[in-house]
Design an enzyme around this catalytic site. Structure first.
Site, PDB file in Angstrom:
ATOM      1  N   SER A 103       0.836  -1.195   0.000  1.00 46.71           N
ATOM      2  CA  SER A 103       0.000   0.000   0.000  1.00 46.71           C
ATOM      3  C   SER A 103       0.878   1.255   0.000  1.00 46.71           C
ATOM      4  CB  SER A 103      -0.950  -0.046   1.205  1.00 46.71           C
ATOM      5  OG  SER A 103      -2.010   0.875   1.072  1.00 46.71           O
ATOM      6  N   GLU A 209      -1.438  -3.248  -7.917  1.00 46.97           N
ATOM      7  CA  GLU A 209      -2.698  -3.559  -7.226  1.00 46.97           C
ATOM      8  C   GLU A 209      -3.288  -2.241  -6.752  1.00 46.97           C
ATOM      9  OE1 GLU A 209      -3.364  -3.105  -3.734  1.00 46.97           O
ATOM     10  OE2 GLU A 209      -1.409  -2.225  -3.356  1.00 46.97           O
ATOM     11  N   HIS A 279      -4.920  -5.525  -1.450  1.00 52.54           N
ATOM     12  CA  HIS A 279      -5.684  -5.285  -0.229  1.00 52.54           C
ATOM     13  C   HIS A 279      -6.679  -6.426  -0.019  1.00 52.54           C
ATOM     14  CE1 HIS A 279      -3.850  -1.394  -0.859  1.00 52.54           C
ATOM     15  NE2 HIS A 279      -4.278  -0.982   0.319  1.00 52.54           N
TER      16      HIS A 279
END
Length: 324
Positions: A103, A209, A279
């Protein structure tokens, strides 16, 4: 004993109990766990003000634990990029520290790749998200845990997954590629374009992602990378999970598959889907910045690399080429 430090470089932790639970579970898994002094600091939405988080980053780099595991992502590393002493971070990596997270950690991982060829960090779990979840919330994902343990011990040398694209006749059967693995969260990565923190990787394997981004926003960012010449310069692109977005009545069937199709129509670079990363509860560990090899047989995809010989023999390696 493998030392593991938990630190908060981005968003503030909502609950201290998740951090304590993560620390307890990681201790049970055999790590010697330390919680950074400012792991629970708060300033607005951040885990402490910028100076506090920057100092924590440098403090951990100087201490060079075996593992530096971020507690959570969120947003905040972008604010620190221009002030990080990258030599200190690099020095810790050379002394065997494995920095782990995903992230917002994409900013730190790619900032290092932009400056130091041959050094890598780990895209992998976050302490509170992956090890701090209560049993009522589903507890720890076994694949995520086992993959993390293997990666941290030096035993993990490959991850395998099934390529999920159904609209490519024959899929990517027979594809072989070798290059530097880089990327991570798509939004964070795009925010680095045109800055000194952008890794100019050619012939690499780019993985991406994102979460809570509508497919049209994902498409726009993918096309930004393609139009900037980034996608065309890679050996392959691996797409992880892109879930969480709310569908709009205007979509009329448009979704992530269409975003991927729009990218594929504009590049010769193979774009594979199905990488178990993002995630989501089940995630693998990936050596960001390391050299990897990609093999596809039918729909079975293997991403492999050479593990760190220092770890395989259980020693905390010391190199004598330091960047200061």
């Amino acid at each position: 004993m493998t030392t593991l430090t938990l630190f908060t470089p981005s968003g503030a932790l909502a609950k201290a109990e998740n951090l304590k639970r993560a620390a307890r579970r990681l201790t049970q898994l055999g790590f010697e766990v330390a919680i950074d002094a400012d792991a629970l600091a708060r300033h607005q939405r951040f885990g402490g003000d910028d100076a506090t988080r920057l100092t924590a980053l440098h403090r951990i780099a100087d201490a060079a634990p075996s593992i530096a595991l971020a507690t959570r992502g969120g947003y905040g590393l972008t604010r620190l990029l221009d002030r990080i002493d990258w030599g200190r971070i690099a020095h810790s990596v050379e002394h065997g520290t494995r920095w782990v997270g995903y992230s917002d950690l994409t900013a730190l991982q790619n900032g290092l790749i932009a400056r130091h060829k041959g050094l890598s960090m780990w895209a992998g779990p976050l302490a509170c998200d992956d090890f701090g979840r209560s049993e009522a919330e589903g507890g720890v994902d076994e694949v995520t845990r086992d993959c993390f343990l293997e990666a941290m011990s030096g035993a993990l040398e490959a991850v395998g997954f099934r390529e999920t694209s159904r609209d490519i006749p024959g899929g990517f059967d027979g594809l072989e590629a070798r290059g530097r693995l880089w990327g991570g969260n798509l939004t964070v990565l795009c925010s680095l374009l045109g800055t000194p923190h952008w890794p100019k990787v050619k012939g690499g394997i780019l993985f991406l992602e994102d979460v809570n981004e509508h497919p049209y926003r994902v498409e726009r960012m993918l096309l930004q990378l393609q139009q900037a010449g980034v996608i065309d310069a890679q050996a392959a692109v691996l797409l992880g999970d892109f879930s969480g977005a709310t569908k709009s009545p205007l979509d009329r069937g448009y979704g992530i598959k269409d975003a991927v199709a729009a990218l594929r129509a504009r590049t010769k670079t193979p774009v594979l889907t199905g990488l178990p990363f993002g995630h989501v509860r089940t995630k693998v560990c990936l050596p960001v910045g390391g050299t990897v090899e990609l093999y596809v047989q039918g729909r079975e995809t293997i991403l492999g690399w050479q593990s760190d010989p220092r770890l395989a023999h259980g020693e905390h390696g010391h190199h004598d080429h330091h960047h200061h």
